[in-house]
Design an enzyme around this catalytic site. Structure first.
Site, PDB file in Angstrom:
ATOM      1  N   ASP A  70       0.818  -1.222   0.000  1.00 38.64           N
ATOM      2  CA  ASP A  70       0.000   0.000   0.000  1.00 38.64           C
ATOM      3  C   ASP A  70       0.849   1.269   0.000  1.00 38.64           C
ATOM      4  OD1 ASP A  70      -2.275  -1.664   0.267  1.00 38.64           O
ATOM      5  OD2 ASP A  70      -1.908  -1.773   2.416  1.00 38.64           O
ATOM      6  N   LYS A 109       2.170   2.371  -4.993  1.00 36.10           N
ATOM      7  CA  LYS A 109       2.924   1.930  -6.168  1.00 36.10           C
ATOM      8  C   LYS A 109       2.127   2.131  -7.449  1.00 36.10           C
ATOM      9  CE  LYS A 109       3.376  -2.225  -4.478  1.00 36.10           C
ATOM     10  NZ  LYS A 109       2.911  -1.988  -3.096  1.00 36.10           N
ATOM     11  N   GLY A 152      -4.156  -4.050  -4.379  1.00 35.53           N
ATOM     12  CA  GLY A 152      -5.116  -3.019  -4.758  1.00 35.53           C
ATOM     13  C   GLY A 152      -4.368  -1.742  -5.074  1.00 35.53           C
ATOM     14  N   HIS A 153      -4.432  -1.331  -6.326  1.00 36.03           N
ATOM     15  CA  HIS A 153      -3.739  -0.111  -6.743  1.00 36.03           C
ATOM     16  C   HIS A 153      -4.766   0.926  -7.183  1.00 36.03           C
ATOM     17  CE1 HIS A 153       0.201  -2.416  -7.865  1.00 36.03           C
ATOM     18  NE2 HIS A 153       0.006  -2.302  -6.569  1.00 36.03           N
ATOM     19  N   GLN A 171       2.067  -5.825  -3.142  1.00 35.93           N
ATOM     20  CA  GLN A 171       2.402  -5.940  -1.704  1.00 35.93           C
ATOM     21  C   GLN A 171       3.744  -5.237  -1.430  1.00 35.93           C
ATOM     22  OE1 GLN A 171       1.495  -9.285  -3.249  1.00 35.93           O
ATOM     23  NE2 GLN A 171      -0.537  -8.512  -2.971  1.00 35.93           N
TER      24      GLN A 171
HETATM   25  P1  IMP Z   1      -2.974 -12.718   1.522  1.00 34.16           P
HETATM   26  O1  IMP Z   1      -1.991 -12.152   0.540  1.00 34.16           O
HETATM   27  O2  IMP Z   1      -4.398 -12.408   1.180  1.00 34.16           O
HETATM   28  O3  IMP Z   1      -2.730 -14.164   1.801  1.00 34.16           O
HETATM   29  O4  IMP Z   1      -2.747 -11.970   2.941  1.00 34.16           O
HETATM   30  C1  IMP Z   1      -1.538 -12.140   3.687  1.00 34.16           C
HETATM   31  C2  IMP Z   1      -1.121 -10.833   4.338  1.00 34.16           C
HETATM   32  O5  IMP Z   1      -0.677  -9.908   3.358  1.00 34.16           O
HETATM   33  C3  IMP Z   1      -2.254 -10.111   5.100  1.00 34.16           C
HETATM   34  O6  IMP Z   1      -1.695  -9.460   6.215  1.00 34.16           O
HETATM   35  C4  IMP Z   1      -2.747  -9.081   4.106  1.00 34.16           C
HETATM   36  O7  IMP Z   1      -3.356  -7.982   4.724  1.00 34.16           O
HETATM   37  C5  IMP Z   1      -1.428  -8.702   3.429  1.00 34.16           C
HETATM   38  N1  IMP Z   1      -1.611  -8.205   2.066  1.00 34.16           N
HETATM   39  C6  IMP Z   1      -1.881  -8.920   0.961  1.00 34.16           C
HETATM   40  N2  IMP Z   1      -1.946  -8.133  -0.120  1.00 34.16           N
HETATM   41  C7  IMP Z   1      -1.694  -6.893   0.305  1.00 34.16           C
HETATM   42  C8  IMP Z   1      -1.581  -5.633  -0.372  1.00 34.16           C
HETATM   43  O8  IMP Z   1      -1.704  -5.503  -1.588  1.00 34.16           O
HETATM   44  N3  IMP Z   1      -1.300  -4.570   0.419  1.00 34.16           N
HETATM   45  C9  IMP Z   1      -1.107  -4.688   1.747  1.00 34.16           C
HETATM   46  N4  IMP Z   1      -1.198  -5.833   2.411  1.00 34.16           N
HETATM   47  C10 IMP Z   1      -1.480  -6.936   1.701  1.00 34.16           C
END
Ligand code: IMP
Length: 428
Positions: A12, A15, A39-40, A221
């Site tokens: 977040d 990017k 999410g962008h 991420q």
């Molecule tokens: P997952 O990727 O849905 O398995 O989630 C694993 C961890 O990564 C959790 O803490 C999510 O909140 C975090 N996470 C996954 N994708 C994002 C992102 O795009 N931005 C921020 N945190 C993320």
């Protein structure tokens, strides 16, 4: 020039906006890891776009967007995103999806929820998009890849086999997997819509790099959510770091010339897990409100805290950053004095770096330095010298403490609210 844009913190970092900004000169923009957990948000031509799977470069009609082998792609979400994006901007760039990318199916989403529930108080706080279970299948060698998904006969056979095997797993939770007919009937429709986009992404990309085209690899991420280098187990299931761009695309490390590390002027995290500089007080709430820090994908409030250059130094080395992109400087306006963590202490001893294990990450005490804050609206600034003196000092402090030059500053969501300090590090 082949360049990677990486999240330097916990994701977040804005990017999407930076990729959109830099990609107007890129011929290829590539997502190399993750799926619709990302999410962008991009504001372009007065419209707001939210991307979860498509690279943010898709808004530039002359750019080819690639969803590479390292991704896990949810067809339902992709079809919706393509439709929504086209409704706002009919002319998009070309989209190519790797035949080797894995497909996220309904049983992955169900398992994500069941596994999170079973973790009880040790929940990861996943985005519940089925990302972990889809990567688990990939590692277990039972995943369904795009090339199989868009071949109706193969999809039918693979889906049947996988659902049969999933019976056992679901039964451990006292459940049954989704029914074959329901999944097949819904998803063959998506396969029809996606088929024209599935192609030989690796070959196209390797040819583009060999021909010296401009290629931008877009990370999802952030570094501390990396499966190996992040705050395990509170991480995602893929490799957001710059090295993930090689694994996920078929481009080798010597073909990458630049790595831009994107960090916010403060820190945020969604989901559970260690976050040394987290602010659980009014200041944290003020940052959340001023920065509208709520997840693009899940709408969850993000945890907010001070900037952590102790963590950023690790990130800079793990990714070999050539330049830093510091975003959301405007959000810190009016906050008063600013704290920046420069080192960690653990059990009274100063650490040389960051701990690699969560049980230690969770106990470190940040050592802070205090910097003078600033006030007022800065969205109209177009050069470093337009910014308050204290903001300039903050930027210089970060550069020095992290040991990487600032290449871009972002002071608002719009494309024009971007100050390029080092064009050489951005465009070569
Ligand atoms: P997952 O990727 O849905 O398995 O989630 C694993 C961890 O990564 C959790 O803490 C999510 O909140 C975090 N996470 C996954 N994708 C994002 C992102 O795009 N931005 C921020 N945190 C993320």
């Amino acid at each position: 020039m082949t360049q990677v844009i990486v999240g330097a913190q916990w994701g977040d970092e804005a990017k999407g906006k930076i990729v959109d900004f830099v990609s107007d000169r890129a011929e290829f923009v590539v997502r190399y890891s993750g799926g619709n957990n990302a999410g962008h948000t991009v504001v372009a031509n007065g419209k707001e776009f939210k991307f979860h799977l498509l690279p943010a470069g898709v808004l530039h009609p002359g750019t080819t967007s690639i969803l590479a082998a390292g991704m896990v792609v949810c067809p339902r979400s992709l079809v919706r995103e393509l439709d929504e994006t086209r409704a706002k901007q009919p002319e998009l760039g070309k989209v190519v999806i790797s035949r080797a990318a894995h497909v996220v199916l309904p049983y992955h989403m169900s398992l994500d929820a069941l596994e999170e529930d079973a973790r009880g108080k040790d929940k990861i706080g996943t985005t519940s998009r089925g990302i972990g279970p889809a990567y688990t299948d990939k590692v277990q060698r039972s995943g369904i890849r795009m090339a199989e998904f868009v071949d109706e006969g193969l999809f039918r056979a693979r889906l049947q086999a996988v659902l049969d095997a999933k019976e056992r797993l679901f039964s451990l939770f006292g459940q049954t997997p989704p029914k074959f007919d329901d999944v097949f009937d819904e998803y063959r429709g998506y396969a029809d819509q996606i088929r024209p986009y599935v192609g030989d992404a690796e070959q196209k990309l390797q040819d583009a790099v060999a021909a010296g085209k401009r290629v931008l690899m877009e990370g999802a991420q952030g570094t501390f959510l990396d499966l190996d280098l992040g705050t395990y187990p509170f991480v995602t299931s893929s490799h957001p770091v710059a090295g993930g761009a090689c694994i996920g695309t078929g481009i080798g490390p010597r073909d990458i010339q630049g790595v831009l590390g994107v960090c916010k002027a403060y820190s945020t995290r969604v989901g559970t897990g260690p976050f040394p500089t987290e602010l659980l007080d009014d200041t944290g709430e003020q940052i959340r409100q001023q920065g509208n820090e709520f997840g693009t994908t899940t709408g969850r409030p993000r945890r907010c805290g001070w900037l952590d250059v102790a963590a950023l130094r690790f990130s800079a080395r793990a990714n070999s950053f050539s330049g830093l992109v510091i975003t959301r400087l405007d959000v810190l306006s009016g906050l008063g004095a600013l704290q920046v963590a420069t080192r960690y202490r653990l059990d009274g001893k100063e650490l040389a770096g960051v701990p690699m294990c969560s049980h230690e990450w969770g106990r470190v005490e940040p050592v802070y330095e205090t910097l003078v804050g600033w006030e007022g609206e800065m969205g109209a600034a177009r050069a470093l010298s337009d910014l308050p003196r204290e903001t300039q000092d903050y930027v210089r402090f970060i550069e020095e403490a992290v040991g990487v030059p600032a290449a871009i500053l972002s002071i608002g969501p719009g494309r024009e609210q971007t100050i390029v300090l080092r064009p050489d590090l951005v465009w070569g």
